[in-house]
Design a protein around this motif. Sequence first.
Motif, mmCIF file in Angstrom:
data_model
loop_
_atom_site.group_PDB
_atom_site.id
_atom_site.type_symbol
_atom_site.label_atom_id
_atom_site.label_comp_id
_atom_site.label_asym_id
_atom_site.label_seq_id
_atom_site.Cartn_x
_atom_site.Cartn_y
_atom_site.Cartn_z
ATOM 1 N N GLY A 38 0.833 -1.191 0.000
ATOM 2 C CA GLY A 38 0.000 0.000 0.000
ATOM 3 C C GLY A 38 0.869 1.243 0.000
ATOM 4 N N ALA B 221 -6.594 3.777 6.205
ATOM 5 C CA ALA B 221 -7.083 2.607 5.471
ATOM 6 C C ALA B 221 -5.962 1.602 5.249
ATOM 7 N N LEU B 222 -4.785 2.085 4.922
ATOM 8 C CA LEU B 222 -3.649 1.179 4.698
ATOM 9 C C LEU B 222 -3.255 0.459 5.979
ATOM 10 N N ARG C 159 -5.525 -2.431 6.630
ATOM 11 C CA ARG C 159 -5.290 -3.576 5.746
ATOM 12 C C ARG C 159 -3.986 -4.297 6.084
ATOM 13 N N ASP D 13 -4.933 -6.460 9.128
ATOM 14 C CA ASP D 13 -5.770 -7.636 8.863
ATOM 15 C C ASP D 13 -5.130 -8.598 7.869
ATOM 16 N N SER E 110 -4.424 -8.175 4.622
ATOM 17 C CA SER E 110 -4.736 -8.063 3.197
ATOM 18 C C SER E 110 -3.673 -7.285 2.428
ATOM 19 N N LEU E 111 -2.780 -6.612 3.144
ATOM 20 C CA LEU E 111 -1.593 -6.006 2.546
ATOM 21 C C LEU E 111 -0.362 -6.588 3.225
#
Length: 296
Positions: A93, A128-129, A132, A135, A137-138
């Motif tokens: 990200g 937002a980054l 992520r 969690d 996802s990045l």
Amino acid sequence: MELRTLEYFVAVAEEGSFTKAAARCHVVQPAISQQIQNLERELGEPLFERRPRQVTLTPGGVALLPYARACLDAAARAFVERSQLLGGSLTLGTVSGLQGTRFPALLGAYHRRHPEVALELVYASTSALLGRVRDGSLDAAVIAGSLNVLPDGVRARTLLHDSVVAVRPLSAPAPDSPLRLEDAARQTLITFGPESGIHPIIRDAFTAHGLPFRPAHAIDQIPLQIALVTEGVGTALIPRSSPALIGVEGVTVVPLEPVIRLRKMCVWRKNAPLSAPLKALLDLWSELAGTLPASP
């Protein structure tokens, strides 16, 4: 001429027998005999002297043998190196404004060293980054943050030290340089929204000096902030390193007093094992420290 044919030729030369070479290569003897005959026709001369109980190299065979071995060795090394190439994927990200940092040069070096890694870049706000990254996802993200406070649940490496500057329209009265925060607080401010990592840094600096921080326009796109400044809408507070400030006309850029410092940093999950592609990126970062192009 195929690698398999050279393999058969070397096997016969080293074993001194078509039968033993066939056993070594796990094929039937007629297959090896046919391949050697084809090779001899291709080269235009015999490679072996065939005797009832022994096979020896002819002068042509003696000349060919070291080159055949070298060719097979080179092919074997190539296959080993190919099998060791790093693969997989790496999802990173990013926030805006990284054009003027070492980050593009780092990604370029990474791509050249690990071309098999599928690299994906995702643009979003700092908050937002961070969500992520936490969690999973990045794999990692480059975000804006303060010098002394690290977000929960992540580890970090600093990419760039930066500071906030005031961007004012040319029509505004010439301020003392630098612009004091108490004077900035009385102006119409254009800066980042609450989802940005820079917003709380600026807010906390104002609060620490007992000053209100009430931006009239919360916009995360720096070029749009500058465009509003040129139209006389207000004063923008943006990072000094922003590439959007390079060659910009119609505005005045002045430092703030006291200085509001920040950093761009790469963050990844604290309590999760590093993926091989991410570890390779961090290792390359360490390896190239001091050799990547400096940020402005």
